[in-house]
Motif scaffolding. Structure first.
Motif, mmCIF file in Angstrom:
data_model
loop_
_atom_site.group_PDB
_atom_site.id
_atom_site.type_symbol
_atom_site.label_atom_id
_atom_site.label_comp_id
_atom_site.label_asym_id
_atom_site.label_seq_id
_atom_site.Cartn_x
_atom_site.Cartn_y
_atom_site.Cartn_z
ATOM 1 N N VAL B 96 -5.746 5.941 1.714
ATOM 2 C CA VAL B 96 -6.211 6.430 3.022
ATOM 3 C C VAL B 96 -7.590 5.852 3.326
ATOM 4 C CG1 VAL B 96 -7.071 8.488 4.215
ATOM 5 C CG2 VAL B 96 -4.812 8.512 3.173
ATOM 6 N N VAL B 97 -8.468 5.844 2.331
ATOM 7 C CA VAL B 97 -9.813 5.325 2.563
ATOM 8 C C VAL B 97 -9.746 3.846 2.946
ATOM 9 C CG1 VAL B 97 -11.966 4.697 1.421
ATOM 10 C CG2 VAL B 97 -11.056 7.002 1.172
ATOM 11 N N PHE B 98 -8.969 3.067 2.204
ATOM 12 C CA PHE B 98 -8.921 1.638 2.484
ATOM 13 C C PHE B 98 -8.344 1.356 3.874
ATOM 14 C CE2 PHE B 98 -6.686 -2.457 2.443
ATOM 15 C CZ PHE B 98 -7.787 -3.287 2.259
ATOM 16 N N THR B 159 -1.453 6.677 4.823
ATOM 17 C CA THR B 159 -2.462 6.509 5.876
ATOM 18 C C THR B 159 -2.648 7.865 6.548
ATOM 19 O OG1 THR B 159 -0.796 5.979 7.523
ATOM 20 C CG2 THR B 159 -1.795 4.128 6.352
ATOM 21 N N SER B 160 -3.713 7.986 7.311
ATOM 22 C CA SER B 160 -3.933 9.253 7.987
ATOM 23 C C SER B 160 -4.619 9.032 9.321
ATOM 24 C CB SER B 160 -4.752 10.184 7.095
ATOM 25 O OG SER B 160 -5.979 10.525 7.678
ATOM 26 N N ALA B 161 -4.112 9.725 10.339
ATOM 27 C CA ALA B 161 -4.677 9.579 11.675
ATOM 28 C C ALA B 161 -6.115 10.087 11.698
ATOM 29 C CB ALA B 161 -3.827 10.344 12.691
ATOM 30 N N PHE B 162 -6.324 11.210 11.002
ATOM 31 C CA PHE B 162 -7.674 11.743 10.926
ATOM 32 C C PHE B 162 -8.621 10.707 10.325
ATOM 33 C CE2 PHE B 162 -10.845 13.580 8.072
ATOM 34 C CZ PHE B 162 -11.659 14.231 8.990
ATOM 35 N N GLY B 163 -8.153 10.048 9.258
ATOM 36 C CA GLY B 163 -8.988 9.053 8.588
ATOM 37 C C GLY B 163 -9.373 7.903 9.519
ATOM 38 N N VAL B 164 -8.400 7.400 10.251
ATOM 39 C CA VAL B 164 -8.664 6.289 11.165
ATOM 40 C C VAL B 164 -9.684 6.715 12.223
ATOM 41 C CG1 VAL B 164 -7.646 4.795 12.920
ATOM 42 C CG2 VAL B 164 -6.389 5.256 10.808
ATOM 43 N N PHE B 165 -9.471 7.896 12.767
ATOM 44 C CA PHE B 165 -10.368 8.403 13.812
ATOM 45 C C PHE B 165 -11.778 8.579 13.252
ATOM 46 C CE2 PHE B 165 -12.112 12.136 16.128
ATOM 47 C CZ PHE B 165 -12.269 11.505 17.352
ATOM 48 N N TRP B 166 -11.839 9.162 12.085
ATOM 49 C CA TRP B 166 -13.120 9.433 11.408
ATOM 50 C C TRP B 166 -13.901 8.143 11.155
ATOM 51 C CZ3 TRP B 166 -16.356 13.148 9.632
ATOM 52 C CH2 TRP B 166 -17.117 12.903 8.496
ATOM 53 N N MET B 167 -13.223 7.128 10.607
ATOM 54 C CA MET B 167 -13.914 5.877 10.303
ATOM 55 C C MET B 167 -14.301 5.141 11.582
ATOM 56 S SD MET B 167 -14.278 6.009 7.123
ATOM 57 C CE MET B 167 -15.084 4.515 6.673
ATOM 58 N N VAL B 197 -19.801 -6.865 5.680
ATOM 59 C CA VAL B 197 -20.570 -6.046 6.614
ATOM 60 C C VAL B 197 -19.988 -4.638 6.730
ATOM 61 C CG1 VAL B 197 -21.434 -5.839 8.965
ATOM 62 C CG2 VAL B 197 -21.205 -8.100 7.927
ATOM 63 N N GLY B 198 -18.678 -4.561 6.942
ATOM 64 C CA GLY B 198 -18.052 -3.270 7.211
ATOM 65 C C GLY B 198 -18.030 -2.343 6.016
ATOM 66 N N VAL B 199 -17.538 -2.848 4.889
ATOM 67 C CA VAL B 199 -17.344 -1.974 3.733
ATOM 68 C C VAL B 199 -18.644 -1.319 3.242
ATOM 69 C CG1 VAL B 199 -16.607 -1.938 1.315
ATOM 70 C CG2 VAL B 199 -15.186 -3.053 3.026
ATOM 71 N N PRO B 200 -19.728 -2.094 3.066
ATOM 72 C CA PRO B 200 -20.955 -1.430 2.613
ATOM 73 C C PRO B 200 -21.457 -0.373 3.597
ATOM 74 C CG PRO B 200 -21.157 -3.818 2.434
ATOM 75 C CD PRO B 200 -19.907 -3.550 3.197
ATOM 76 N N ALA B 201 -21.311 -0.663 4.895
ATOM 77 C CA ALA B 201 -21.789 0.301 5.892
ATOM 78 C C ALA B 201 -20.941 1.558 5.887
ATOM 79 C CB ALA B 201 -21.760 -0.339 7.283
ATOM 80 N N ALA B 202 -19.672 1.410 5.535
ATOM 81 C CA ALA B 202 -18.740 2.543 5.626
ATOM 82 C C ALA B 202 -18.851 3.495 4.448
ATOM 83 C CB ALA B 202 -17.312 2.021 5.731
ATOM 84 N N ARG B 203 -19.614 3.096 3.432
ATOM 85 C CA ARG B 203 -19.572 3.828 2.167
ATOM 86 C C ARG B 203 -19.758 5.354 2.258
ATOM 87 N NH1 ARG B 203 -22.285 0.101 -2.077
ATOM 88 N NH2 ARG B 203 -20.501 -1.264 -1.791
ATOM 89 N N PRO B 204 -20.791 5.852 2.958
ATOM 90 C CA PRO B 204 -20.956 7.311 2.990
ATOM 91 C C PRO B 204 -19.762 8.024 3.626
ATOM 92 C CG PRO B 204 -22.875 6.199 3.918
ATOM 93 C CD PRO B 204 -21.844 5.149 3.697
ATOM 94 N N ALA B 205 -19.285 7.491 4.754
ATOM 95 C CA ALA B 205 -18.141 8.123 5.421
ATOM 96 C C ALA B 205 -16.887 8.003 4.573
ATOM 97 C CB ALA B 205 -17.918 7.483 6.791
ATOM 98 N N ALA B 206 -16.772 6.875 3.855
ATOM 99 C CA ALA B 206 -15.596 6.676 3.012
ATOM 100 C C ALA B 206 -15.583 7.663 1.857
ATOM 101 C CB ALA B 206 -15.569 5.242 2.489
ATOM 102 N N ALA B 207 -16.751 7.947 1.297
ATOM 103 C CA ALA B 207 -16.835 8.904 0.195
ATOM 104 C C ALA B 207 -16.349 10.271 0.651
ATOM 105 C CB ALA B 207 -18.266 9.001 -0.316
ATOM 106 N N MET B 208 -16.826 10.658 1.827
ATOM 107 C CA MET B 208 -16.422 11.952 2.371
ATOM 108 C C MET B 208 -14.914 11.990 2.643
ATOM 109 S SD MET B 208 -16.398 14.791 4.019
ATOM 110 C CE MET B 208 -15.331 15.433 5.299
ATOM 111 N N LEU B 209 -14.420 10.925 3.262
ATOM 112 C CA LEU B 209 -12.992 10.878 3.587
ATOM 113 C C LEU B 209 -12.139 10.923 2.318
ATOM 114 C CD1 LEU B 209 -10.754 10.505 5.726
ATOM 115 C CD2 LEU B 209 -11.034 8.044 5.467
ATOM 116 N N GLY B 210 -12.609 10.214 1.290
ATOM 117 C CA GLY B 210 -11.879 10.202 0.030
ATOM 118 C C GLY B 210 -11.807 11.589 -0.593
ATOM 119 N N LEU B 211 -12.940 12.274 -0.625
ATOM 120 C CA LEU B 211 -12.974 13.635 -1.172
ATOM 121 C C LEU B 211 -12.040 14.554 -0.409
ATOM 122 C CD1 LEU B 211 -16.774 14.300 -1.718
ATOM 123 C CD2 LEU B 211 -14.978 14.504 -3.424
ATOM 124 N N PHE B 212 -12.181 14.480 0.905
ATOM 125 C CA PHE B 212 -11.405 15.340 1.780
ATOM 126 C C PHE B 212 -9.905 15.111 1.583
ATOM 127 C CE2 PHE B 212 -10.008 17.063 5.778
ATOM 128 C CZ PHE B 212 -10.936 18.055 6.017
#
Lengths: 345, 286
Positions: B96-98, B159-167, B197-212
């Motif tokens: 989902v995160v990826f 995959t998850s719709a919430f995840g896509v929207f969130w990212m 560019v994208g992946v490093p910037a996404a890290r904090p949101a990705a961590a949260m999404l992964g946990l969730f």
């Protein structure tokens, strides 16, 4: 010409082939990136939804894996079964008993967390603890606590001199118990969402209101609640979607898992499971799924309208004209009281 | 001219609140953790503890015996369930995160035809209840011979719709467009600029999404309960089996509850701060 906006700088030295490749990369990459989501969604979301509609018009044969077309018969069968109406009543009752107290509690807890408290992260984390617990686990604990004969709640009640409550025979009592499980798990989550919105309300509003002599409760009702409008709508709509699908808690409320001997806590989602995987009647289960979806849309819409109506006037004022109009109603009511209060200090 | 009393009152909101606020929060905290203590209380007793009208508020000495019962109950398959839960939740969270980061990158930073409409479609799918698709999903997976297979619960959740929207929301404000253009000028391919560019910037949101995602996958019950084999369950399904049968030993059941919840509680102790701030940041404001 393709209408996409190229962010490619034009370079003279590049070979034609390379440029072509890069253009293709820029054009097709976005579609490749979103493709996995849509592929999975079409295969496991969209297609099954359409298929559900088809099956709901059939008498489905599990062995042959096909069905016989029967039109809307399955829908009539669902709607004419008394059990369905009991399940509908239970679902709505549990939904109301869980959503309303949950949101009220969440707003109050969020207001407490919104104060300038010590160890803020600790308190925030503590309210979220129940959320990490599986609904099945929560249901097992609470159905034990709500045991009819030996449950914690009833033994406390009898110790206080009250009569014990038949949590597993009385429909309303069972709804209260199940709603308690839902409330336990979700209140903290909603608290944090509402807290986030509270923190976005400009502090100057509160300062100005304090200067105007508004008390804490008045400030809460006239600034905080209207300021939460968008988030409240979001929270109400998401809890509607979740609340009407309640399955885990009623399923685990007793050891048979069928919704009670007299369907006291049979919900629509649980009924759907019993029909589909108990009676193996997929046509009727599919029809029920569509009816449940219609119900969710209907109640969601009603809630949206009600919530918007309830918190409208002040919210519009805050959104459109922060700082000025928001304080007007309070000024008119408190102008006379102010000198008195000032004198008292 | 501001009078002194005005200044005092101005400061009041930002001073420490009264002890009542702490008392109130303390009660809320107790309500949050009491059910855990209650499970431990029953779980450390024996099958009679539940019926004891003079039950002690201190734990008994049977906890490890009950752990042993849960872990070795042949009808529950605890270790299998634990492994299935870890395996499926991890795979789902990573996937989902990826895919959400990838799609969120496209929706927020790349230009393509139909972008707005497709994003609206993604969001709309969030309102569709699971129940609407379970019957055909079950038929599909049984045709494939995958009922009872852990893959049947992983695949629909990849995959998850919430995840896509969130990212999408996060990346929109986290990455300045100039940065992508700079990567482009340097000759990076589309995917390479996503990675650098994208992946490093996404890290904090990705961590949260992964946990969730991990938490909800771990706790998911409805679909696994339908499609999985009783012999090859996930933890919530295994828990549901503990209560089947007429003579339910609640001390064993509630020990099982604690064992199934412990991994998530541990995760929460280490990453709860991130989860909390993620939920706080993800709320719809205003």
């Amino acid at each position: 010409m393709p209408s996409h906006r190229s962010i490619l700088p034009q370079r003279n030295g590049d070979s034609a082939l390379r440029e072509k490749l890069t253009r293709w990369d820029v054009k097709s990459a976005p579609y490749l990136y979103i493709a996995p989501f849509f592929l999975i969604f079409v295969a496991t979301g969209l297609f099954p939804i359409g298929y559900t509609a088809v099956i709901s018009l059939m008498e489905w044969d599990m062995v042959r894996g096909t069905g016989e077309f029967v039109g809307f018969d399955q829908y009539w069968r669902v709607l004419s079964a008394p059990d369905f109406w009991i399940a509908l009543r239970n679902t709505v009752s549990i939904f109301l008993l869980s959503t309303i107290p949950q949101l009220v509690a969440a707003i109050i807890i969020a207001a407490a967390l919104d104060r300038n408290i010590r160890a803020r992260t600790f308190w925030r984390m503590s309210v979220l603890v129940p959320y990490v617990m599986a609904p099945v686990a929560v249901a097992l604990i609470f159905s034990n606590m709500f045991g009819d004969k030996f449950g914690l709640v009833n033994s406390l009640l009898t110790q206080l001199g009250m009569t014990s409550i038949p949590w597993h025979t009385d429909p309303f009592a069972s709804h209260v118990a199940i709603a308690t499980m839902v409330n336990f798990r979700w209140t903290g989550y909603n608290t944090l969402i509402l807290l986030a919105a509270m923190q976005a309300i400009p502090r100057e509003y509160y300062e100005a209101a304090t200067v105007d002599g508004a008390g804490a409760i008045r400030q809460f009702l006239s600034i905080t609640i209207p300021g939460l409008r968008g988030t409240l709508i979001f929270v109400v709509v998401t809890s509607t979607i979740g609340g009407l699908q309640v399955f885990d808690e009623p399923r685990m409320y007793d050891h048979t898992g069928t919704g009670g001997p007299d369907n006291q806590w049979l919900t629509i989602a649980l009924y759907l499971y019993n029909v589909g995987w108990g009676e193996w009647d997929f046509g009727r289960a599919a029809a029920m799924a569509w009816i449940l979806f219609a119900l969710i849309l209907l109640v969601g819409l009603i809630n949206l309208i009600v919530t918007r109506g309830l918190v409208r006037d002040d919210a519009a004022a805050v959104a459109e004209n922060p700082g000025r109009r928001v304080l007007r109603p309070r000024r008119t009511t408190h102008d006379n009281a102010r000198p008195v209060e000032e004198a008292n200090r | 001219m501001p009078s002194p009393s005005k200044n005092v009152r101005r400061a009041r909101r930002f001073s420490r609140p009264s002890p009542w606020v702490y008392l109130f929060l303390g009660v809320v905290l107790l309500a949050s953790v009491f059910p855990f203590y209650w499970s431990f209380l029953i779980g450390s007793g024996d099958s009679y503890t539940v019926r004891d009208p003079h039950m002690s508020w201190l734990p008994g000495g049977n906890f490890w015996t009950n752990v042993d019962k849960v872990v070795n109950d042949p009808s529950v398959n605890f270790w299998r369930a634990l492994w299935n839960s870890i395996y499926s939740s991890t795979l789902i969270a990573v996937s989902v995160v990826f895919f959400s980061t990838l799609a969120g990158w496209a929706f927020s930073k790349l230009h393509f035809r139909g972008r707005g409409r497709l994003l609206v479609m993604v969001v709309a799918t969030m309102a569709v209840p699971m129940q609407l698709g379970v019957v055909p999903l079950y038929i599909m997976f049984s045709e494939l011979g995958w009922t009872g297979n852990i893959g049947a619960i992983i695949i629909p959740s990849l995959t998850s719709a919430f995840g896509v929207f969130w990212m999408t929301q996060y990346l929109r404000q986290a990455v300045p467009d100039e940065l992508i253009e700079a990567a482009r000028v340097d000759g990076a391919s589309s995917f390479r600029s996503f990675l650098t560019v994208g992946v490093p910037a996404a890290r904090p949101a990705a961590a949260m999404l992964g946990l969730f995602t991990f938490v909800s996958a771990w706790n998911n019950f409805f679909w696994p309960f339908i499609v999985l084999d009783r012999q090859d369950p996930t933890l919530p399904v295994a828990l549901s089996l503990l209560q089947s049968g007429y003579f339910v030993d609640y001390s064993v059941v509630l020990t099982g509850v604690l064992l199934a919840t412990a991994p998530l509680l541990l995760l929460f102790v280490f990453a709860g701060k991130q989860l909390v701030s993620g939920i706080m940041a993800g709320a719809v404001k205003g």
